[in-house]
Design an enzyme around this catalytic site. Sequence first.
Site, PDB file in Angstrom:
ATOM      1  CG  LEU A 158      64.039  28.086  46.442  1.00 60.71           C
ATOM      2  CD1 LEU A 158      64.271  26.720  46.891  1.00 60.71           C
ATOM      3  CD2 LEU A 158      62.886  28.419  45.676  1.00 60.71           C
ATOM      4  CG  HIS A 216      64.205  26.375  24.441  1.00 58.14           C
ATOM      5  ND1 HIS A 216      64.657  25.307  24.952  1.00 58.14           N
ATOM      6  CD2 HIS A 216      65.102  26.230  23.316  1.00 58.14           C
ATOM      7  CE1 HIS A 216      65.370  24.665  24.389  1.00 58.14           C
ATOM      8  NE2 HIS A 216      65.703  25.121  23.048  1.00 58.14           N
ATOM      9  CG  ASP A 249      66.429  16.708  27.861  1.00 58.80           C
ATOM     10  OD1 ASP A 249      66.483  17.522  26.936  1.00 58.80           O
ATOM     11  OD2 ASP A 249      66.961  15.663  27.715  1.00 58.80           O
TER      12      ASP A 249
HETATM   13  C1  IPE Z   1      70.846  18.187  29.375  1.00 57.99           C
HETATM   14  O1  IPE Z   1      70.048  18.171  28.198  1.00 57.99           O
HETATM   15  C2  IPE Z   1      71.280  19.620  29.564  1.00 57.99           C
HETATM   16  C3  IPE Z   1      70.159  20.403  29.976  1.00 57.99           C
HETATM   17  C4  IPE Z   1      69.043  20.141  30.297  1.00 57.99           C
HETATM   18  C5  IPE Z   1      70.246  21.940  30.112  1.00 57.99           C
HETATM   19  P1  IPE Z   1      70.615  17.998  26.809  1.00 57.99           P
HETATM   20  O2  IPE Z   1      69.467  17.914  25.793  1.00 57.99           O
HETATM   21  O3  IPE Z   1      71.817  18.617  26.499  1.00 57.99           O
HETATM   22  O4  IPE Z   1      71.412  16.491  27.038  1.00 57.99           O
HETATM   23  P2  IPE Z   1      71.633  15.344  26.002  1.00 57.99           P
HETATM   24  O5  IPE Z   1      72.402  15.899  24.999  1.00 57.99           O
HETATM   25  O6  IPE Z   1      70.453  14.702  25.498  1.00 57.99           O
HETATM   26  O7  IPE Z   1      72.364  14.301  26.728  1.00 57.99           O
HETATM   27  C1  IPE Z   2      66.214  20.999  27.252  1.00 60.21           C
HETATM   28  O1  IPE Z   2      65.493  20.819  26.180  1.00 60.21           O
HETATM   29  C2  IPE Z   2      66.619  22.640  27.164  1.00 60.21           C
HETATM   30  C3  IPE Z   2      68.172  22.674  27.005  1.00 60.21           C
HETATM   31  C4  IPE Z   2      68.769  21.732  26.905  1.00 60.21           C
HETATM   32  C5  IPE Z   2      68.551  24.134  26.902  1.00 60.21           C
HETATM   33  P1  IPE Z   2      66.168  20.335  24.811  1.00 60.21           P
HETATM   34  O2  IPE Z   2      66.314  21.681  23.907  1.00 60.21           O
HETATM   35  O3  IPE Z   2      67.314  19.596  24.900  1.00 60.21           O
HETATM   36  O4  IPE Z   2      64.830  19.246  24.262  1.00 60.21           O
HETATM   37  P2  IPE Z   2      65.143  18.113  23.263  1.00 60.21           P
HETATM   38  O5  IPE Z   2      65.935  17.052  24.147  1.00 60.21           O
HETATM   39  O6  IPE Z   2      65.721  18.596  22.031  1.00 60.21           O
HETATM   40  O7  IPE Z   2      63.557  17.659  23.215  1.00 60.21           O
HETATM   41 MG    MG Z   3      67.452  17.560  25.347  1.00 62.06          MG
END
Ligand code: IPE
Ligand code: IPE
Ligand code: MG
Length: 253
Positions: free
Chosen positions: A136, A42, A25
């Site tokens: 793995l 990303h 995240d």
């Molecule tokens: C969790 O992250 C999902 C992934 C890392 C794929 P999100 O960014 O979607 O989660 P929330 O919305 O902060 O809970």
């Molecule tokens: C995690 O990073 C990737 C996915 C959930 C696909 P985020 O896109 O949720 O990044 P933040 O949480 O907005 O910083």
């Molecule tokens: Mg996120």
Amino acid sequence: MKSDSKQNVTPDLKDLPAHVGIIMDGNGRWAKKRFMNRVKGHERGSQVVRSIVTSCMELGIGILTLYAFSTENWARPKSEVKALMMLLKKFIVSEREAFLKNNIRVHVIGQKDKLPLDVQQEIDTTMELTKHNNKLLLNLALSYGSREEITTAVREIAKKINSNDLEFSDITQDLISNHLYTKTMPDPDLIIRTSGEYRLSNFLLWQAAYSEIYISDTLWPDFSRAEFVEILKNFQNRDRRFGKVSCSTSNAG
Ligand code: IPE
Ligand code: IPE
Ligand code: MG
């Protein structure tokens, strides 16, 4: 696949977790801090995936489950979802050779059939080509949500009861586990979440019953092999009691 510096970052290779799950995240916040589009975060995040996959392989961790796209992430702006799917396809294709060379098996947990067809095809090809690899297991959680997984399992079990293939008394914890996407795998020993959020966000809710959880403040694009190794060392110092009393205290009293 290139790994970052290996100096001073080797944990004790015994007692490593057999299965590590990572909630990757913070990509969006990483980009925002730099006044960049979220997609740039990303992109950078997918490079970190490479490095952590390599680290797991080199360290001898058997299973790595990466939460890459949740069932809830479909509700993001269309342009972001599209970019994520493109990046996913790019990753699956560009890493294929490395997976083969490094004896990595790729598997998907989640609603694979909800992904764009071209992505599904590349995933299927990679899964088929790597199915005999055994160093793995790289488990990609894609359109994955624990509640959906459990709901699907309940439906399947109910169907089998309906058709007399199962009886009520057959419903055990093992039976439920064996109807989840992770059916052939041990539960994660360690779940890491980056970006400082203290929640599971629908990741492996059933399987995480006794997982050790580590929250890192680092945003995923800044995550490194060195931090990963520090987390593994931290894991090695945890006292996993599984509801019992600890080994060190049970003899004392
Ligand atoms: C969790 O992250 C999902 C992934 C890392 C794929 P999100 O960014 O979607 O989660 P929330 O919305 O902060 O809970
Ligand atoms: C995690 O990073 C990737 C996915 C959930 C696909 P985020 O896109 O949720 O990044 P933040 O949480 O907005 O910083
Ligand atoms: Mg996120």
